[in-house]
Motif scaffolding. Structure first.
Motif, short mmCIF file in Angstrom:
data_model
loop_
_atom_site.label_atom_id
_atom_site.label_comp_id
_atom_site.label_asym_id
_atom_site.label_seq_id
_atom_site.Cartn_x
_atom_site.Cartn_y
_atom_site.Cartn_z
N CYS A 82 11.14 3.25 -9.25
CA CYS A 82 11.47 3.45 -8.46
C CYS A 82 12.59 2.01 -8.80
CB CYS A 82 10.51 1.99 -7.09
SG CYS A 82 9.45 3.63 -6.09
N ARG A 83 13.81 2.30 -9.07
CA ARG A 83 14.36 1.50 -10.61
C ARG A 83 15.64 1.15 -9.13
NH1 ARG A 83 14.78 5.02 -15.41
NH2 ARG A 83 12.51 4.22 -16.47
N TYR A 84 15.20 0.29 -8.51
CA TYR A 84 16.51 -0.27 -7.45
C TYR A 84 17.38 -1.52 -8.44
CZ TYR A 84 13.05 -4.02 -8.29
OH TYR A 84 12.00 -4.92 -8.81
N LEU A 121 6.47 12.79 -2.69
CA LEU A 121 8.23 13.16 -2.12
C LEU A 121 7.74 14.63 -1.03
CD1 LEU A 121 9.95 12.25 -5.56
CD2 LEU A 121 10.12 11.32 -2.63
N THR A 122 7.17 15.75 -1.78
CA THR A 122 7.30 16.93 -1.05
C THR A 122 6.09 17.01 -0.17
OG1 THR A 122 5.73 18.07 -3.07
CG2 THR A 122 7.74 17.66 -3.51
N GLN A 123 5.21 16.16 -0.14
CA GLN A 123 4.17 16.60 0.89
C GLN A 123 3.78 14.80 1.95
OE1 GLN A 123 2.69 19.24 0.61
NE2 GLN A 123 3.77 19.75 -1.10
N GLY A 124 4.49 14.26 1.73
CA GLY A 124 5.01 13.20 2.72
C GLY A 124 5.46 13.34 4.17
N PRO A 125 5.43 12.19 4.82
CA PRO A 125 5.66 11.95 6.48
C PRO A 125 7.16 11.76 6.14
CG PRO A 125 4.88 9.87 5.74
CD PRO A 125 4.26 10.75 4.31
N GLN A 126 8.29 12.33 5.81
CA GLN A 126 9.46 12.71 5.76
C GLN A 126 9.72 12.37 7.09
OE1 GLN A 126 12.43 13.94 2.62
NE2 GLN A 126 14.12 13.20 3.79
N HIS A 146 0.79 -1.16 -0.07
CA HIS A 146 -0.17 0.10 -0.23
C HIS A 146 0.68 1.36 0.29
CE1 HIS A 146 0.67 0.36 3.74
NE2 HIS A 146 0.56 -0.63 4.35
N ILE A 147 -0.05 2.48 0.24
CA ILE A 147 1.15 4.06 0.20
C ILE A 147 1.98 4.33 1.11
CG2 ILE A 147 -0.49 4.50 1.97
CD1 ILE A 147 -0.15 7.30 0.17
N GLY A 148 2.52 2.63 2.29
CA GLY A 148 3.41 3.12 2.81
C GLY A 148 4.37 2.50 2.37
N THR A 185 10.36 3.28 -0.38
CA THR A 185 10.56 2.56 -1.77
C THR A 185 10.59 3.76 -2.88
OG1 THR A 185 9.48 1.01 -1.40
CG2 THR A 185 11.14 1.07 -3.08
N LEU A 186 9.77 5.12 -2.96
CA LEU A 186 9.91 6.21 -3.70
C LEU A 186 10.75 7.26 -2.67
CD1 LEU A 186 8.91 8.58 -5.74
CD2 LEU A 186 7.37 8.37 -4.56
N LEU A 187 11.29 7.21 -1.24
CA LEU A 187 12.31 7.73 -0.99
C LEU A 187 13.23 7.72 -1.32
CD1 LEU A 187 11.27 8.48 2.66
CD2 LEU A 187 11.20 10.25 1.03
N ALA A 188 13.61 5.99 -1.16
CA ALA A 188 15.33 5.87 -1.43
C ALA A 188 15.83 5.38 -2.99
CB ALA A 188 14.90 4.56 -1.55
N ASP A 189 14.23 5.55 -4.07
CA ASP A 189 14.45 5.77 -5.30
C ASP A 189 14.36 7.66 -5.60
OD1 ASP A 189 13.89 5.51 -7.95
OD2 ASP A 189 12.16 6.98 -8.35
N ALA A 190 13.60 8.35 -5.09
CA ALA A 190 14.81 9.47 -5.43
C ALA A 190 15.81 10.27 -5.03
CB ALA A 190 13.12 10.80 -4.95
#
Length: 564
Positions: free
Chosen positions: A96-98, A350-355, A18-20, A25-30
């Protein structure tokens, strides 16, 4: 070249992603894309780049995997296969390109874990005993009396009562590493981020450290039989959390990859902070100690640079839960991507998430607001305005032609009584510098804001210089043509640099802009070089063809219902 090894947690395969999962994974990708750009390689590369390595994967040796599989008339490995594929599919959808996807049921992982635990048993860091304590069945985690009491003897995740358990097991001597852990925190304030998470761990460390169970007994219950056996004792299997933590090391513990260790950053959610911030570094210290005690090969095993622990998503102001049925599922993300583009989904997350320390809201109204402000009215409209004016005032054989800059990279109207000055080399250098600084603390929202701030600076410049008004004077004053060209060159070149800064998030729309403007950054050019204004290798060249890009982002109607 600085080695950067970036990881996500490995995800339980007892259910679909899900989104979590996608967010971490998106944080790691970016971050990986930004690091590749900073070091000098294409952020669009799908292959591993020397010096930057991104790992994700799935955690499969859990009791819940067995019980979930049985509920679906499947074996544990069949269930794991199915859901591991779902995670890979979700990450592919998110672009997401791991570089590697580890599954803990793979032999390459199990063999290494057995080797690590064997070394720790021989050194005395792992010993056999009996454990009695509070157990969270949902998290498959034992809690100390202090933590259990703080949680009112309920699971912090599900709210279900904790279970009191007594069972024989193997222990890891965590208590022996208390002073070394505290010393590491003191010497490395960057070890746990953000600061609120660091303070959380420090507060818990003041209660002292107890030895932790690292195995579970094998019984007739099929759920207890799925896992890696303790070396030399078939009646015990290694606890799923210990097995899982070792994945970060097992993947790179090869002749080809060992130089990648230690990890630069483990990106995780806040619910698994203690494992990563305390138990994991202590285990690595213990493994490194075996090189001195038993002359093992683990002298290379240092500690990770940073454990970055983000908060959670909520939806429309409410905590997500199965009972409410309000999870942001993959289907929800796909619907938003279908309507607004995947780049828009990536940008919002990425910009509005709970980083940082606070939870973040996946709100439809906020999504549309951000989409319009940053993407439709921001980079999309700005790039379109600039391309339109160049096509209109400096036409080429196909679209427009980049006007000459005449070596003028700054603009000022002070001489004519104005007060505005735009020093574009300095402005763009500051923007790329902001990105480099933000990356040192893994602050992706700050890094991406540099690109949008630059776009807004271009819009401000257009409003001040009014090239559309200046163009009307060219017929009566031919010299104004050169000034018009300089202004539009500066606009286009600044937008080009902004597109580079935005590209780790906007992975499809910025390449569309590059194709239209003929300015795709090429491999080998690092962030600093790619952002040189006017006189750089990547800079727009006078006479270069340019056409208006296809609609990058169309303005959204705030009154429209969320996509179904």
């Amino acid at each position: 070249m600085t080695t950067r090894y970036i990881t996500t947690p490995i995800y339980y395969v007892n259910d679909r992603p899900h989104i979590g999962h996608c967010y971490t994974t998106l944080l790691a990708d970016a971050l990986t894309r930004a690091e590749r750009l900073r070091q000098g390689s294409s952020v669009q590369s799908a292959t591993a780049v020397p010096g930057v390595f991104f790992l994700t994967g799935t955690d499969e040796h859990a009791d819940k995997v067995v019980t979930s599989a049985a509920a679906h008339n499947m074996t544990a490995i069949q269930w794991a296969d199915r859901n591991a594929a779902e995670f890979a599919k979700a990450f592919a959808f998110m672009e997401c390109r791991y570089d590697d996807f580890i599954r803990t049921t793979q032999d390459r992982h199990k063999t290494r874990v057995t080797e690590y635990v064997t070394a720790l048993i021989k050194s005395g860091a792992i010993y056999k005993g009996s454990y009695e304590g509070w157990y969270d069945e949902n998290q498959e985690e034992y809690l100390t009396e202090t933590v259990a009491k703080e949680q009112e003897y309920k699971s912090a995740v599900t709210g279900k009562p904790l279970v009191r358990r007594t069972e024989p097991c193997y222990f890891f001597k965590l208590s022996a590493f208390a002073q070394r852990i505290e010393a590491h925190f003191k010497a490395h304030p960057e070890f746990v981020q953000p600061e609120a998470r660091r303070n959380e761990v420090l507060g818990r460390l003041r209660d002292g450290l107890n030895d932790v169970p690292i195995s579970r007994p094998v019984t007739d219950d099929p759920a207890t039989q799925f896992g890696i056996r303790v070396p030399g004792d078939e009646q015990h299997r290694i606890y799923v959390w210990i097995d899982a933590l070792f994945n970060y090391l097992s993947v790179v513990d090869t002749d080809e990859r060992r130089a990648l260790w230690p990890a630069s950053v483990h990106i995780i959610a806040k619910d698994i902070l203690w494992f990563h911030a305390v138990i994991w570094p202590a285990m690595l210290m213990a493994l490194q100690d075996t090189a001195k005690i038993n002359a093992t090969r683990f002298g290379f095993v240092g500690l990770p640079g940073t454990v970055y622990s983000h908060a959670y998503w909520v939806r429309e102001g409410r905590k997500m839960s199965k009972s409410l049925g309000n999870f942001v599922t993959i289907e929800v993300l796909e619907a938003y991507a279908g309507k607004y583009s995947l780049d828009a989904v990536r940008w919002y997350m990425l910009t509005q998430g709970p980083q940082h320390a606070q939870d973040a809201d996946f709100s439809h109204s906020k999504f549309v607001e951000v989409f319009n402000a940053d993407l439709a009215n921001g980079i999309g409209n700005c790039a379109s305005r600039v391309a339109n004016m160049i096509e209109k005032y400096f036409p080429g054989t196909s679209g427009g032609s980049i006007p000459a800059h005449h070596g003028k990279y700054t603009w000022s109207n002070v001489a004519t009584g104005g007060t505005e000055t735009f020093d574009w080399p300095a402005i763009t250098a500051a923007a790329s510098g902001k990105v480099r600084t933000a990356l040192t603390t893994f602050d992706l929202p700050a890094a991406l804001s540099a690109g949008i701030d630059l776009v807004r600076k271009v819009d401000q410049f257009i409003n001040v210089t009014a090239p559309f008004k200046l163009a009307k004077t060219v017929e009566a004053n031919p010299a104004a043509k050169d000034e018009l060209g300089v202004i539009l060159y500066q606009c286009a070149e600044a937008v080009r640099i902004a597109s580079v800064l935005l590209s780790p998030a906007l992975v499809s729309r910025m390449p569309m802009l590059w194709d239209a403007w003929g300015c795709k950054p090429w491999p080998g050019l690092n962030l600093e070089d790619a952002c040189v204004f006017g006189a750089g290798k990547a800079s727009l060249k006078p006479g270069q063809p340019l056409r208006k890009p296809d609609n990058l982002f169309m303005r959204a109607d705030p009154a429209e219902a969320p996509p179904a």
